[in-house]
Design an enzyme around this catalytic site. Structure first.
Site, PDB file in Angstrom:
ATOM      1  N   GLY A  10       0.833  -1.213  -0.362  1.00 50.36           N
ATOM      2  CA  GLY A  10      -0.006   0.220  -0.167  1.00 50.36           C
ATOM      3  C   GLY A  10       0.377   1.308   0.337  1.00 50.36           C
ATOM      4  O   GLY A  10       0.545   2.215   0.877  1.00 50.36           O
ATOM      5  N   ARG A  13      -0.282   6.234  -1.389  1.00 53.30           N
ATOM      6  CA  ARG A  13      -0.619   6.969  -0.727  1.00 53.30           C
ATOM      7  C   ARG A  13      -0.374   6.947   0.544  1.00 53.30           C
ATOM      8  O   ARG A  13      -0.134   5.324   0.922  1.00 53.30           O
ATOM      9  CB  ARG A  13      -1.891   7.117  -1.024  1.00 53.30           C
ATOM     10  CG  ARG A  13      -2.545   7.656  -2.344  1.00 53.30           C
ATOM     11  CD  ARG A  13      -4.332   7.390  -2.305  1.00 53.30           C
ATOM     12  NE  ARG A  13      -5.064   6.584  -2.120  1.00 53.30           N
ATOM     13  CZ  ARG A  13      -5.821   5.762  -2.641  1.00 53.30           C
ATOM     14  NH1 ARG A  13      -5.378   5.150  -3.137  1.00 53.30           N
ATOM     15  NH2 ARG A  13      -6.426   4.701  -1.865  1.00 53.30           N
ATOM     16  N   ASN A  78       1.494  -2.201   5.310  1.00 51.12           N
ATOM     17  CA  ASN A  78       0.504  -1.825   5.557  1.00 51.12           C
ATOM     18  C   ASN A  78      -0.469  -1.004   5.222  1.00 51.12           C
ATOM     19  O   ASN A  78      -1.511  -0.660   5.175  1.00 51.12           O
ATOM     20  CB  ASN A  78       1.487   0.380   4.860  1.00 51.12           C
ATOM     21  CG  ASN A  78       0.614   1.113   5.146  1.00 51.12           C
ATOM     22  OD1 ASN A  78      -0.627   2.089   6.258  1.00 51.12           O
ATOM     23  ND2 ASN A  78       0.446   1.563   3.648  1.00 51.12           N
ATOM     24  N   SER A 132      -4.096  -0.087  14.517  1.00 46.80           N
ATOM     25  CA  SER A 132      -4.340   1.277  14.758  1.00 46.80           C
ATOM     26  C   SER A 132      -4.872   1.287  16.025  1.00 46.80           C
ATOM     27  O   SER A 132      -4.912   0.380  16.733  1.00 46.80           O
ATOM     28  CB  SER A 132      -5.508   1.272  14.129  1.00 46.80           C
ATOM     29  OG  SER A 132      -6.873   2.148  14.030  1.00 46.80           O
ATOM     30  N   TYR A 145     -13.228  -3.396  11.020  1.00 46.53           N
ATOM     31  CA  TYR A 145     -12.057  -2.253  10.678  1.00 46.53           C
ATOM     32  C   TYR A 145     -11.316  -2.909  12.697  1.00 46.53           C
ATOM     33  O   TYR A 145      -9.925  -3.153  12.799  1.00 46.53           O
ATOM     34  CB  TYR A 145     -11.771  -1.700  10.123  1.00 46.53           C
ATOM     35  CG  TYR A 145     -10.199  -0.500  10.565  1.00 46.53           C
ATOM     36  CD1 TYR A 145      -9.852  -0.775   9.619  1.00 46.53           C
ATOM     37  CD2 TYR A 145     -10.743   0.086  11.471  1.00 46.53           C
ATOM     38  CE1 TYR A 145      -8.628  -0.009   9.688  1.00 46.53           C
ATOM     39  CE2 TYR A 145      -9.158   1.267  11.523  1.00 46.53           C
ATOM     40  CZ  TYR A 145      -8.113   0.853  10.539  1.00 46.53           C
ATOM     41  OH  TYR A 145      -7.559   1.552  10.201  1.00 46.53           O
ATOM     42  N   ALA A 147     -12.218  -4.268  14.935  1.00 49.18           N
ATOM     43  CA  ALA A 147     -11.973  -5.947  15.176  1.00 49.18           C
ATOM     44  C   ALA A 147     -10.416  -6.788  14.552  1.00 49.18           C
ATOM     45  O   ALA A 147      -9.417  -7.576  15.191  1.00 49.18           O
ATOM     46  CB  ALA A 147     -13.187  -6.881  15.597  1.00 49.18           C
ATOM     47  N   ALA A 148     -10.601  -6.087  12.717  1.00 51.38           N
ATOM     48  CA  ALA A 148      -9.623  -6.708  12.290  1.00 51.38           C
ATOM     49  C   ALA A 148      -7.765  -6.297  12.947  1.00 51.38           C
ATOM     50  O   ALA A 148      -7.042  -7.239  12.671  1.00 51.38           O
ATOM     51  CB  ALA A 148      -9.628  -6.800  10.855  1.00 51.38           C
ATOM     52  N   LYS A 149      -8.428  -5.012  13.148  1.00 51.07           N
ATOM     53  CA  LYS A 149      -6.773  -4.898  13.937  1.00 51.07           C
ATOM     54  C   LYS A 149      -6.536  -5.043  14.879  1.00 51.07           C
ATOM     55  O   LYS A 149      -5.051  -5.113  14.724  1.00 51.07           O
ATOM     56  CB  LYS A 149      -7.047  -2.747  14.358  1.00 51.07           C
ATOM     57  CG  LYS A 149      -6.980  -2.130  11.731  1.00 51.07           C
ATOM     58  CD  LYS A 149      -5.628  -2.701  11.798  1.00 51.07           C
ATOM     59  CE  LYS A 149      -5.624  -1.175  10.218  1.00 51.07           C
ATOM     60  NZ  LYS A 149      -4.526  -1.761   9.517  1.00 51.07           N
TER      61      LYS A 149
HETATM   62  N1  NAP Z   1      -4.937   7.546   7.767  1.00 43.94           N
HETATM   63  C1  NAP Z   1      -4.986   7.011   9.457  1.00 43.94           C
HETATM   64  O1  NAP Z   1      -5.453   8.143  10.264  1.00 43.94           O
HETATM   65  C2  NAP Z   1      -5.115   5.516  10.159  1.00 43.94           C
HETATM   66  C3  NAP Z   1      -4.951   5.586  11.437  1.00 43.94           C
HETATM   67  C4  NAP Z   1      -4.925   4.233  11.792  1.00 43.94           C
HETATM   68  C5  NAP Z   1      -4.403   3.333  10.684  1.00 43.94           C
HETATM   69  N2  NAP Z   1      -4.034   3.471   9.368  1.00 43.94           N
HETATM   70  C6  NAP Z   1      -3.662   2.414   8.726  1.00 43.94           C
HETATM   71  O2  NAP Z   1      -2.474   2.578   8.023  1.00 43.94           O
HETATM   72  C7  NAP Z   1      -3.109   2.178   7.165  1.00 43.94           C
HETATM   73  C8  NAP Z   1      -2.077   2.618   5.486  1.00 43.94           C
HETATM   74  O3  NAP Z   1      -3.670   3.750   5.467  1.00 43.94           O
HETATM   75  P1  NAP Z   1      -3.615   5.588   4.687  1.00 43.94           P
HETATM   76  O4  NAP Z   1      -4.238   6.444   6.139  1.00 43.94           O
HETATM   77  O5  NAP Z   1      -2.906   6.250   4.609  1.00 43.94           O
HETATM   78  O6  NAP Z   1      -4.831   5.244   3.732  1.00 43.94           O
HETATM   79  P2  NAP Z   1      -4.405   5.194   2.459  1.00 43.94           P
HETATM   80  O7  NAP Z   1      -4.360   6.769   2.662  1.00 43.94           O
HETATM   81  O8  NAP Z   1      -5.983   5.259   1.789  1.00 43.94           O
HETATM   82  O9  NAP Z   1      -3.589   4.739   1.556  1.00 43.94           O
HETATM   83  C9  NAP Z   1      -3.912   3.396   2.008  1.00 43.94           C
HETATM   84  C10 NAP Z   1      -2.383   3.028   0.500  1.00 43.94           C
HETATM   85  O10 NAP Z   1      -2.864   1.159   0.744  1.00 43.94           O
HETATM   86  C11 NAP Z   1      -3.467   0.862  -1.225  1.00 43.94           C
HETATM   87  N3  NAP Z   1      -4.816  -0.173  -0.687  1.00 43.94           N
HETATM   88  C12 NAP Z   1      -5.755  -0.188   0.225  1.00 43.94           C
HETATM   89  N4  NAP Z   1      -5.816  -1.549   0.211  1.00 43.94           N
HETATM   90  C13 NAP Z   1      -5.929  -1.802  -0.437  1.00 43.94           C
HETATM   91  C14 NAP Z   1      -5.435  -3.308  -0.890  1.00 43.94           C
HETATM   92  N5  NAP Z   1      -6.683  -4.226   0.128  1.00 43.94           N
HETATM   93  N6  NAP Z   1      -4.643  -3.906  -1.482  1.00 43.94           N
HETATM   94  C15 NAP Z   1      -3.637  -3.957  -1.253  1.00 43.94           C
HETATM   95  N7  NAP Z   1      -3.350  -1.886  -1.260  1.00 43.94           N
HETATM   96  C16 NAP Z   1      -4.594  -1.585  -0.740  1.00 43.94           C
HETATM   97  C17 NAP Z   1      -3.801   2.162  -1.111  1.00 43.94           C
HETATM   98  O11 NAP Z   1      -3.666   2.253  -2.850  1.00 43.94           O
HETATM   99  P3  NAP Z   1      -5.126   1.365  -3.596  1.00 43.94           P
HETATM  100  O12 NAP Z   1      -6.238   2.139  -2.988  1.00 43.94           O
HETATM  101  O13 NAP Z   1      -4.498   1.229  -5.565  1.00 43.94           O
HETATM  102  O14 NAP Z   1      -4.778  -0.577  -3.677  1.00 43.94           O
HETATM  103  C18 NAP Z   1      -2.392   3.238  -1.038  1.00 43.94           C
HETATM  104  O15 NAP Z   1      -1.295   3.069  -1.650  1.00 43.94           O
HETATM  105  C19 NAP Z   1      -4.288   1.455   6.693  1.00 43.94           C
HETATM  106  O16 NAP Z   1      -3.658   0.014   7.405  1.00 43.94           O
HETATM  107  C20 NAP Z   1      -4.960   1.923   7.355  1.00 43.94           C
HETATM  108  O17 NAP Z   1      -5.747   0.874   8.317  1.00 43.94           O
HETATM  109  C21 NAP Z   1      -4.878   4.524   9.475  1.00 43.94           C
END
Ligand code: NAP
Length: 253
Positions: A10, A13, A78, A132, A145, A147-149
Site C-alpha cells: 500500500g 498514497r 501497511n 491502529s 476494521y 476487530a481486524a486490527k
Molecule cells: N490514516 C489514519 O488515520 C490511520 C490511522 C490508523 C491506522 N491507519 C492504517 O494505516 C494504513 C494506511 O492507511 P492510509 O490512511 O495511509 O490509507 P490511504 O491513504 O487510503 O492509502 C492506502 C494505500 O494502501 C493501498 N491499499 C488500500 N487497500 C489495499 C488493498 N486491499 N491491497 C493493497 N493495497 C491497498 C492504497 O492503494 P489502492 O487503493 O490503489 O489499493 C494506498 O496505496 C492502513 O492499514 C490503515 O488502516 C491509518
C-alpha cells in the site's frame, strides 16, 4: 539502511507512500504494492499490482521481491483500511466483515508466510504491522476494521515471540488519526452527514476521540519516522511491542 531490501504494501498514497519515501531516502531498495498503480513513486522503486484481500497475490508479491530485489530484509504490512458507517456494530454484514478481515489481517498473515522462509534462512529480518489505535479503542463507525486490527496486533505479538529466537524482529504500530486520503474521505463523509465542513468535521472527530494533547492529527511523515527507526539497527533490541503514535490521544494504551 543502504543495501537493505524492503517491501511496503500500500505504498502509492498516505502512510505507505511516506514510508516508501523515507526508506528510499535512507538507502534501501524498495518494492511496493497497491490495487492499482498511482502517485509518483520515488526513482527506482519497483511496483507490483496486488490486493491484500486476494489470497494468491501474496505469493506473487514475494516472488516479485525475490526476482526484483533478491530477497526481503524488511517487510512493512501497511495496506489496509475500511469504509465507515454510523451504526457499524449492527449494520455490517458477513461479506463486509470478511472483507475487513481479509484486507487488514489476512493480507499481512499471507505475505509474512511467503516472505518468512527467506528471513529465517538468513537468520535476520524485520517486520512491521501497521495496526491502529482502533485496535485499542474500537471505532463506533468501524466495528469490523477495529476487530481486524486488534486481531492483527495479537497475531503480530505471537509472531514476534516465535521468531525472536530465529533472528527476526516483529513490531506493530498503532497510529491515531493521520491526515491521508483515507482520513480525508472520512472527514468528507462526516461533513456531508452533519451538513458541516471539513474543519468542523475534524473538530468533531478529535472531540469524539477525547482530544489530542499534541493538538494536531498526525502526518504520514510522523508515522514513517517511527517505522524507519523500528526497522533500523538502532531498534535491535525491540520486538513484540506495540508502538502507539497518536499525539497522546489514547488514555490507556
Ligand atoms: N490514516 C489514519 O488515520 C490511520 C490511522 C490508523 C491506522 N491507519 C492504517 O494505516 C494504513 C494506511 O492507511 P492510509 O490512511 O495511509 O490509507 P490511504 O491513504 O487510503 O492509502 C492506502 C494505500 O494502501 C493501498 N491499499 C488500500 N487497500 C489495499 C488493498 N486491499 N491491497 C493493497 N493495497 C491497498 C492504497 O492503494 P489502492 O487503493 O490503489 O489499493 C494506498 O496505496 C492502513 O492499514 C490503515 O488502516 C491509518
Amino acid at each position: 539502511m543502504a543495501g537493505r531490501r524492503a517491501v511496503v504494501t500500500g505504498g502509492t498514497r498516505g502512510i505507505g507512500a511516506a514510508i516508501v519515501a523515507r526508506l528510499v531516502a535512507e538507502g534501501a531498495s524498495v518494492l511496493t504494492t497497491a490495487r492499482a498503480p498511482g502517485g509518483r513513486l520515488p526513482e527506482g522503486v519497483r511496483f507490483v499490482t496486488a490486493d491484500a484481500a486476494v489470497a494468491d497475490d501474496a505469493a506473487r508479491v514475494a516472488r516479485a521481491a525475490e526476482t526484483e530485489l533478491g530477497g526481503v530484509d524488511i517487510l512493512i504490512n501497511n495496506a489496509g483500511g475500511t469504509v465507515t458507517r454510523p451504526d457499524s456494530v449492527l449494520d455490517t454484514d458477513d461479506e463486509e466483515w470478511r472483507h475487513n478481515l481479509e484486507t487488514n489481517l489476512m493480507g499481512a498473515v499471507r505475505l509474512d508466510r511467503a516472505v518468512l522462509p527467506g528471513m529465517i534462512a538468513r537468520g535476520a529480518g524485520v517486520i512491521v504491522h501497521v495496526s491502529s489505535t482502533a485496535a485499542h479503542e474500537p471505532m463506533e463507525e468501524a466495528a469490523a476494521y477495529s476487530a481486524a486490527k486488534a486481531a492483527l496486533s495479537a497475531y503480530s505479538k505471537n509472531l514476534a515471540d516465535r521468531l525472536g529466537p530465529r533472528g527476526v524482529r516483529v513490531n506493530r504500530i498503532s497510529p491515531g488519526l493521520t491526515i491521508t486520503s483515507a482520513a480525508e474521505e472520512l472527514l468528507e463523509r462526516t461533513a456531508a452527514r452533519d451538513g458541516s465542513d471539513r474543519e468542523t468535521a475534524l473538530e468533531t472527530w478529535v472531540a469524539g476521540l477525547g482530544g489530542i494533547p499534541l493538538q494536531r492529527p498526525g502526518t504520514p511523515e510522523d508515522i514513517a519516522a517511527l517505522v524507519a527507526f523500528l526497522v533500523s539497527d538502532e531498534a535491535a533490541w525491540i520486538t513484540g511491542a506495540d508502538h502507539v503514535i497518536d499525539g497522546g490521544m489514547l488514555r490507556a494504551p
